[in-house]
Design an enzyme around this catalytic site. Structure first.
Site, PDB file in Angstrom:
ATOM      1  N   CYS A   1      40.981  34.015  45.404  1.00  0.00           N
ATOM      2  CA  CYS A   1      42.177  34.128  44.569  1.00  0.00           C
ATOM      3  C   CYS A   1      43.301  33.252  45.141  1.00  0.00           C
ATOM      4  O   CYS A   1      43.132  32.046  45.253  1.00  0.00           O
ATOM      5  CB  CYS A   1      42.585  35.582  44.383  1.00  0.00           C
TER       6      CYS A   1
ATOM      7  N   HIS B   1      37.779  37.367  41.854  1.00  0.00           N
ATOM      8  CA  HIS B   1      37.628  38.300  42.964  1.00  0.00           C
ATOM      9  C   HIS B   1      36.173  38.754  43.074  1.00  0.00           C
ATOM     10  O   HIS B   1      35.749  39.639  42.318  1.00  0.00           O
ATOM     11  CB  HIS B   1      38.517  39.530  42.748  1.00  0.00           C
TER      12      HIS B   1
ATOM     13  N   GLU C   1      34.983  40.671  45.288  1.00  0.00           N
ATOM     14  CA  GLU C   1      34.980  42.070  45.730  1.00  0.00           C
ATOM     15  C   GLU C   1      35.261  43.028  44.589  1.00  0.00           C
ATOM     16  O   GLU C   1      35.058  44.236  44.735  1.00  0.00           O
ATOM     17  CB  GLU C   1      35.995  42.262  46.870  1.00  0.00           C
TER      18      GLU C   1
END
Length: 211
Positions: free
Chosen positions: A82, A192, A194
């Protein structure tokens, strides 16, 4: 033995969620701003959320820009996520304010031009042939984005046949923007991993397998 990964703590980013996501790959993960630990790790993960200028200020406060540069000069893997990707470019422009980035790649992080901003939610990407980052994934795999700024033009030109040009992945929200880059030991994603479920886990596993 699992690989040792440092999630760089410079005051910006979803540190614990990034830590948990990388741990699922089997890597040993440490969240720290310690210079020596970050330099010695097999892989360095640089997260980032918020404003470009604030991230750069925090990064410099822990000598993160120097850590990134020194690691890359020695071919040591670094991955940005990001805003952790955005700060790898030459500069960012937010609200008319220009801030110098780490300048690993030429280019400007600027506001997205789209009917709806921020770009928030799931989107597909257009990965180039030969990508190791997206190996084993279908073309319609979705990743989770949350951002109002991006790199709308890729400006690095490679003129030597002895050098491999970076592999640039694109996504579209209103207009095309850079969604990911693979450049030797330097990888980065605008989305992202994650927060991207199984797809993000597969991508992080691909990265850890290169360490």
């Amino acid at each position: 033995m699992g690989k040792n990964v440092v999630v760089l703590d410079y005051g910006s980013g979803n540190l614990r969620s990034a830590q948990r996501a990388v741990e699922r790959t089997g890597a040993n993960v440490t969240v720290t701003s310690d210079f020596e630990t970050a330099m010695a790790a097999d892989g360095l993960l640089v997260p980032g959320v918020g404003a470009f200028e604030a991230c750069m200020r925090g990064l410099k406060a822990v000598r993160g820009d120097w850590i990134i540069g020194r690691r890359l000069s020695g071919g040591r893997p670094v991955m940005g996520i990001c805003v952790g990707m955005q700060i790898l470019f030459e500069k960012g422009v937010e609200h008319g304010v220009e801030t110098a980035g780490c300048d690993e790649w030429p280019g400007t992080v600027e506001p997205l031009e789209a009917p709806v901003v921020p770009h928030m939610g799931w989107n597909t990407v257009d990965a180039p042939e030969g990508s190791r980052m997206f190996a084993g994934m279908d073309a319609d795999t979705h990743f989770y984005f949350v951002h109002s700024y991006g790199v709308r033009r890729w400006e690095l030109e490679v003129h030597s046949a002895r050098l491999n040009a970076p592999l640039v992945t694109w996504a579209t929200h209103g207009q095309p923007f850079v969604a990911a880059v693979e450049n030797g030991p330097l990888w980065a994603t605008q989305f992202h991993p994650e927060k991207s479920g199984d797809a993000g886990a597969a991508l992080l596993t691909n990265w850890v397998n290169t360490l």
